[in-house]
Design an enzyme around this catalytic site. Structure first.
Site, PDB file in Angstrom:
ATOM      1  N   TYR A  10       0.836  -1.203   0.000  1.00 15.76           N
ATOM      2  CA  TYR A  10       0.000   0.000   0.000  1.00 15.76           C
ATOM      3  C   TYR A  10       0.871   1.253   0.000  1.00 15.76           C
ATOM      4  O   TYR A  10       0.619   2.200  -0.743  1.00 15.76           O
ATOM      5  CB  TYR A  10      -0.911   0.009   1.234  1.00 15.76           C
ATOM      6  CG  TYR A  10      -2.040  -0.975   1.121  1.00 15.76           C
ATOM      7  CD1 TYR A  10      -3.283  -0.568   0.661  1.00 15.76           C
ATOM      8  CD2 TYR A  10      -1.865  -2.318   1.456  1.00 15.76           C
ATOM      9  CE1 TYR A  10      -4.328  -1.464   0.555  1.00 15.76           C
ATOM     10  CE2 TYR A  10      -2.908  -3.223   1.345  1.00 15.76           C
ATOM     11  CZ  TYR A  10      -4.139  -2.799   0.894  1.00 15.76           C
ATOM     12  OH  TYR A  10      -5.173  -3.688   0.773  1.00 15.76           O
ATOM     13  N   GLY A  12       4.382   1.596  -0.600  1.00 17.26           N
ATOM     14  CA  GLY A  12       5.298   1.700  -1.733  1.00 17.26           C
ATOM     15  C   GLY A  12       4.562   2.022  -3.023  1.00 17.26           C
ATOM     16  O   GLY A  12       4.950   2.933  -3.772  1.00 17.26           O
ATOM     17  N   THR A  87       6.394  -4.457   8.497  1.00 18.25           N
ATOM     18  CA  THR A  87       7.045  -4.654   9.795  1.00 18.25           C
ATOM     19  C   THR A  87       5.976  -5.074  10.812  1.00 18.25           C
ATOM     20  O   THR A  87       5.573  -4.273  11.645  1.00 18.25           O
ATOM     21  CB  THR A  87       7.712  -3.342  10.283  1.00 18.25           C
ATOM     22  OG1 THR A  87       6.748  -2.276  10.166  1.00 18.25           O
ATOM     23  CG2 THR A  87       8.933  -2.992   9.486  1.00 18.25           C
ATOM     24  N   PRO A  88       5.495  -6.300  10.708  1.00 14.24           N
ATOM     25  CA  PRO A  88       4.419  -6.734  11.606  1.00 14.24           C
ATOM     26  C   PRO A  88       4.894  -6.853  13.058  1.00 14.24           C
ATOM     27  O   PRO A  88       6.093  -6.805  13.314  1.00 14.24           O
ATOM     28  CB  PRO A  88       4.035  -8.113  11.052  1.00 14.24           C
ATOM     29  CG  PRO A  88       5.241  -8.583  10.309  1.00 14.24           C
ATOM     30  CD  PRO A  88       5.950  -7.368   9.819  1.00 14.24           C
ATOM     31  N   SER A 126       8.896   2.409   5.924  1.00 19.44           N
ATOM     32  CA  SER A 126       8.123   1.467   6.730  1.00 19.44           C
ATOM     33  C   SER A 126       8.022   2.048   8.136  1.00 19.44           C
ATOM     34  O   SER A 126       8.924   2.726   8.591  1.00 19.44           O
ATOM     35  CB  SER A 126       8.846   0.134   6.842  1.00 19.44           C
ATOM     36  OG  SER A 126       9.281  -0.307   5.590  1.00 19.44           O
ATOM     37  N   CYS A 271      -1.452   0.168  11.163  1.00 21.23           N
ATOM     38  CA  CYS A 271      -0.535   1.052  11.894  1.00 21.23           C
ATOM     39  C   CYS A 271      -0.842   1.268  13.366  1.00 21.23           C
ATOM     40  O   CYS A 271       0.049   1.159  14.212  1.00 21.23           O
ATOM     41  CB  CYS A 271      -0.474   2.413  11.216  1.00 21.23           C
ATOM     42  SG  CYS A 271       0.470   2.380   9.694  1.00 21.23           S
ATOM     43  N   GLN A 273      -2.443  -0.020  16.111  1.00 22.02           N
ATOM     44  CA  GLN A 273      -2.120  -0.953  17.184  1.00 22.02           C
ATOM     45  C   GLN A 273      -0.629  -1.269  17.201  1.00 22.02           C
ATOM     46  O   GLN A 273       0.024  -1.245  18.248  1.00 22.02           O
ATOM     47  CB  GLN A 273      -2.946  -2.228  17.017  1.00 22.02           C
ATOM     48  CG  GLN A 273      -2.556  -3.292  18.031  1.00 22.02           C
ATOM     49  CD  GLN A 273      -3.563  -4.412  18.097  1.00 22.02           C
ATOM     50  OE1 GLN A 273      -4.774  -4.188  18.141  1.00 22.02           O
ATOM     51  NE2 GLN A 273      -3.077  -5.640  18.098  1.00 22.02           N
ATOM     52  N   LYS A 334     -11.818   0.100   7.217  1.00 23.61           N
ATOM     53  CA  LYS A 334     -12.495   1.388   7.020  1.00 23.61           C
ATOM     54  C   LYS A 334     -13.005   1.391   5.597  1.00 23.61           C
ATOM     55  O   LYS A 334     -12.690   0.471   4.822  1.00 23.61           O
ATOM     56  CB  LYS A 334     -11.543   2.558   7.269  1.00 23.61           C
ATOM     57  CG  LYS A 334     -10.363   2.580   6.283  1.00 23.61           C
ATOM     58  CD  LYS A 334      -9.320   3.626   6.630  1.00 23.61           C
ATOM     59  CE  LYS A 334      -9.753   5.009   6.265  1.00 23.61           C
ATOM     60  NZ  LYS A 334      -8.632   5.973   6.250  1.00 23.61           N
TER      61      LYS A 334
HETATM   62  C1  UDX Z   1      -3.368   5.797   9.967  1.00 23.76           C
HETATM   63  C2  UDX Z   1      -2.969   7.272  10.099  1.00 23.76           C
HETATM   64  O1  UDX Z   1      -4.130   8.100   9.980  1.00 23.76           O
HETATM   65  C3  UDX Z   1      -1.928   7.631   9.051  1.00 23.76           C
HETATM   66  O2  UDX Z   1      -1.505   8.975   9.229  1.00 23.76           O
HETATM   67  C4  UDX Z   1      -0.740   6.679   9.185  1.00 23.76           C
HETATM   68  O3  UDX Z   1       0.216   6.941   8.217  1.00 23.76           O
HETATM   69  C5  UDX Z   1      -1.197   5.237   9.063  1.00 23.76           C
HETATM   70  O4  UDX Z   1      -2.211   4.967  10.033  1.00 23.76           O
HETATM   71  P1  UDX Z   1      -5.004   4.390   8.385  1.00 23.76           P
HETATM   72  O5  UDX Z   1      -4.819   3.310   9.401  1.00 23.76           O
HETATM   73  O6  UDX Z   1      -4.791   4.055   6.959  1.00 23.76           O
HETATM   74  O7  UDX Z   1      -4.019   5.627   8.708  1.00 23.76           O
HETATM   75  O8  UDX Z   1      -6.502   4.974   8.506  1.00 23.76           O
HETATM   76  P2  UDX Z   1      -7.231   5.993   9.533  1.00 23.76           P
HETATM   77  O9  UDX Z   1      -8.100   6.869   8.726  1.00 23.76           O
HETATM   78  O10 UDX Z   1      -6.282   6.646  10.450  1.00 23.76           O
HETATM   79  O11 UDX Z   1      -8.190   5.009  10.350  1.00 23.76           O
HETATM   80  C6  UDX Z   1      -7.703   4.054  11.264  1.00 23.76           C
HETATM   81  C7  UDX Z   1      -8.852   3.373  11.987  1.00 23.76           C
HETATM   82  O12 UDX Z   1      -9.505   4.259  12.891  1.00 23.76           O
HETATM   83  C8  UDX Z   1      -9.947   2.854  11.042  1.00 23.76           C
HETATM   84  O13 UDX Z   1     -10.369   1.583  11.478  1.00 23.76           O
HETATM   85  C9  UDX Z   1     -11.053   3.874  11.195  1.00 23.76           C
HETATM   86  O14 UDX Z   1     -12.318   3.353  10.914  1.00 23.76           O
HETATM   87  C10 UDX Z   1     -10.908   4.244  12.672  1.00 23.76           C
HETATM   88  N1  UDX Z   1     -11.438   5.580  13.004  1.00 23.76           N
HETATM   89  C11 UDX Z   1     -10.890   6.690  12.444  1.00 23.76           C
HETATM   90  C12 UDX Z   1     -12.488   5.689  13.917  1.00 23.76           C
HETATM   91  O15 UDX Z   1     -12.981   4.697  14.438  1.00 23.76           O
HETATM   92  N2  UDX Z   1     -12.957   6.943  14.238  1.00 23.76           N
HETATM   93  C13 UDX Z   1     -12.425   8.090  13.706  1.00 23.76           C
HETATM   94  O16 UDX Z   1     -12.905   9.192  14.063  1.00 23.76           O
HETATM   95  C14 UDX Z   1     -11.357   7.958  12.782  1.00 23.76           C
HETATM   96  P1  ADP Z   2       2.505  -1.582   3.608  1.00 21.11           P
HETATM   97  O1  ADP Z   2       1.054  -1.411   3.945  1.00 21.11           O
HETATM   98  O2  ADP Z   2       3.399  -1.028   4.684  1.00 21.11           O
HETATM   99  O3  ADP Z   2       2.865  -1.061   2.269  1.00 21.11           O
HETATM  100  P2  ADP Z   2       2.459  -4.362   2.641  1.00 21.11           P
HETATM  101  O4  ADP Z   2       2.477  -5.605   3.464  1.00 21.11           O
HETATM  102  O5  ADP Z   2       1.258  -4.030   1.842  1.00 21.11           O
HETATM  103  O6  ADP Z   2       2.820  -3.162   3.666  1.00 21.11           O
HETATM  104  O7  ADP Z   2       3.703  -4.370   1.629  1.00 21.11           O
HETATM  105  C1  ADP Z   2       5.005  -4.727   1.957  1.00 21.11           C
HETATM  106  C2  ADP Z   2       5.638  -5.464   0.766  1.00 21.11           C
HETATM  107  O8  ADP Z   2       7.034  -5.645   1.032  1.00 21.11           O
HETATM  108  C3  ADP Z   2       5.060  -6.857   0.491  1.00 21.11           C
HETATM  109  O9  ADP Z   2       4.559  -6.896  -0.837  1.00 21.11           O
HETATM  110  C4  ADP Z   2       6.270  -7.807   0.667  1.00 21.11           C
HETATM  111  O10 ADP Z   2       6.285  -8.871  -0.277  1.00 21.11           O
HETATM  112  C5  ADP Z   2       7.445  -6.865   0.413  1.00 21.11           C
HETATM  113  N1  ADP Z   2       8.712  -7.333   1.008  1.00 21.11           N
HETATM  114  C6  ADP Z   2       8.942  -7.722   2.286  1.00 21.11           C
HETATM  115  N2  ADP Z   2      10.228  -8.069   2.457  1.00 21.11           N
HETATM  116  C7  ADP Z   2      10.857  -7.893   1.268  1.00 21.11           C
HETATM  117  C8  ADP Z   2      12.197  -8.081   0.792  1.00 21.11           C
HETATM  118  N3  ADP Z   2      13.168  -8.504   1.617  1.00 21.11           N
HETATM  119  N4  ADP Z   2      12.472  -7.813  -0.511  1.00 21.11           N
HETATM  120  C9  ADP Z   2      11.483  -7.364  -1.334  1.00 21.11           C
HETATM  121  N5  ADP Z   2      10.208  -7.174  -0.952  1.00 21.11           N
HETATM  122  C10 ADP Z   2       9.879  -7.430   0.333  1.00 21.11           C
END
Ligand code: UDX
Ligand code: ADP
Length: 450
Positions: A10, A12, A87-88, A126, A271, A273, A334
């Site tokens: 997402y 990259g 980075t889980p 990341s 992100c 949690q 979301k």
């Molecule tokens: C978040 C940050 O917003 C972003 O800046 C960071 O880079 C990555 O993490 P994201 O997780 O993609 O982005 O979505 P976000 O819109 O923040 O929503 C996160 C969660 O909070 C969703 O499940 C959303 O439904 C929930 N949420 C958000 C609420 O429950 N209430 C709100 O008022 C806002």
């Molecule tokens: P994000 O939401 O942070 O972008 P994703 O899990 O969607 O995370 O994407 C991370 C990507 O990184 C995955 O497609 C995975 O295959 C790739 N990846 C992880 N480790 C390596 C590596 N060592 N070399 C190349 N790609 C990698």
């Protein structure tokens, strides 16, 4: 300028699409070890659903953005390498359930060291714990026979579902680097790229560690607001106050502001949690146990909110949902994304399946495979995937709305009511439906904190 991005997820995929669009003279290559994912990016069915992304990919793909599995070749050619791998949270060993699993970051650092051949700027995008840049530098320094690398931290603040707008018009771009002449030169190179479309005053530069920590803190503060409003939603349910009214009132205080005050079944996504748990781990590591406990409670409140919702459903349905059909509207974490990582829908569905409910799940963008995978060990013949919201609701005792997709607001609830056994229940986990209207139609309707 030649840019390589390692990780076609997402972050990259969307970030490089915008850089390629805004900087036509920069050649960008996204590589990934997952060949199926690269093939999908090269096809008409992109692996990531994000409004507006498809159009941009069509414009830049093959022009100055290519998707490839040739990781070594892309590293060799690049002046600047973005690291966008996942980075889980660690599930095993030291720091399990809290610390980040940095194996992908480490393996990327080793791959870069092996193939680089010349000095590069490495940009970590990341989400990673504080001081990760230091580890990347150490691995590179120990493996590259004197070639000098600069490692920068450039955390991503885009939110899924609005990523294109967030990237095109960011509140700020953050770049952290070493406070040395070489570090500052690298920061300047990266800042120049963003300056092609971002006003200079929005590009903030800091030390490496301030940058890494700021990302965790930004997400911790956002998540904290959601847990705060969700905690108050429980008080509303107990007292009869309406959470949306309360949120509206407090949000009108300019010191508080109206955003991120929407009560819900809980936050999800890749992100919030993870970043809070990283912060908690960091605090514990430095002996700051009270600080760690303070932030950990934001996550615990989120778990409590999901549990409260599923418990409310069971209680309202006369304390038993066994063999009752429940329609699940929405599974993504979301709206406007196909991402299910940490989606609150997972916990709610698992709770209901544990009560032996029959679930019929409908989501407009999430694939049936993703839904089944997330519920794999909890689900059996009691889980079905519906092709429309109407199909999911047909014959259901209750509807649980778990994602705020716009199309759910436009459903013909009179038609749905007619197809359900009575009493027919609606539980709106996102507070998007008109509850008084649903009650007029005959539904037993409730929301979060209302
Ligand atoms: C978040 C940050 O917003 C972003 O800046 C960071 O880079 C990555 O993490 P994201 O997780 O993609 O982005 O979505 P976000 O819109 O923040 O929503 C996160 C969660 O909070 C969703 O499940 C959303 O439904 C929930 N949420 C958000 C609420 O429950 N209430 C709100 O008022 C806002
Ligand atoms: P994000 O939401 O942070 O972008 P994703 O899990 O969607 O995370 O994407 C991370 C990507 O990184 C995955 O497609 C995975 O295959 C790739 N990846 C992880 N480790 C390596 C590596 N060592 N070399 C190349 N790609 C990698």
């Amino acid at each position: 300028m030649n840019i390589c991005c390692i990780g076609a997820g997402y972050v990259g995929g969307t970030t490089m699409a915008i850089i390629a669009q805004r900087c036509p003279r920069v050649q960008t290559t996204i590589v990934d070890m997952n060949a199926a994912r690269i093939a999908a990016w090269n096809s008409d069915a992109l692996p990531v659903y994000e409004p507006g992304l498809e159009e941009i990919i069509r414009e830049v793909r093959g022009r100055n953005l290519i998707f490839s599995t040739d990781i070594a070749g892309a590293i060799k050619r690049a002046d600047l390498i973005f690291v966008c791998v996942n980075t889980p949270t660690k599930t095993y060993g030291l720091g399990a359930g809290r610390a980040a699993d940095l194996r992908y970051i480490e393996s990327v650092a080793r791959t870069i060291a092996e193939h680089a051949g010349s000095p590069k700027i490495i940009v970590e995008k990341s989400t990673i714990p504080v001081k990760t840049a230091e580890s990347i530098s150490a691995i590179l320094a120990a493996n590259t026979r004197g070639i000098r690398f600069q490692v920068l931290s450039n955390p991503e603040f885009l939110a899924e579902g609005t990523a294109i707008g967030d990237l095109q018009n960011p509140d700020r771009v953050l770049i952290g680097g070493e406070r040395t002449p070489e570090g500052e030169a690298a920061v300047k190179t990266l800042a120049e790229i963003y300056a092609s479309w971002v006003p200079r005053e929005r590009i903030i530069t800091t030390s490496l560690w301030s940058s890494e920590l700021s990302k965790l803190v930004a997400n911790a503060f956002l998540a904290q607001r959601i847990s705060s409003i969700n905690a108050i939603s429980a008080v509303c349910e107990a007292t009869g106050a309406d959470i949306d009214e309360v949120a509206h009132v407090i949000g009108r205080d300019s010191r508080i502001g109206p955003k991120f005050l929407k009560a819900s079944i809980g936050f999800g996504g890749s992100c919030f949690q993870k970043d809070i748990l990283n912060l908690v781990y960091l605090c514990d590591h430095f002996g700051l146990s009270e600080v760690a406990a303070y932030w950990e409670h934001v996550v615990r409140m989120n778990d409590h909110q999901k549990k409260r919702f599923s418990t409310r459903i069971v209680k309202a349905l006369f304390n038993t949902v066994a063999e009752k059909k429940i329609a699940i509207l929405g599974f993504a974490f979301k709206k406007n994304t196909n991402d299910v990582r940490e989606s609150p829908a997972i916990a709610v569905c698992r709770d209901l399946l544990a009560e032996h409910a029959r679930l019929s799940v409908y989501d407009p963008k999430v694939t049936p495979e993703d839904i089944r995978r997330e519920l794999a060990d909890a689900a059996d013949s009691r889980l079905t995937i519906a092709r429309t919201a109407y199909e999911a609701c047909e014959g259901a005792h209750a509807i649980a709305l778990l994602t705020e997709w716009d199309e759910f607001k436009a459903l013909d609830f009179a038609r749905i009511f007619a197809s359900m056994p009575k009493p027919a229940f609606v539980f709106d986990g996102r507070n998007i439906l008109d509850l008084p209207k649903l009650r007029t139609l005959g539904f037993q309707a409730s929301g979060i904190g209302r």
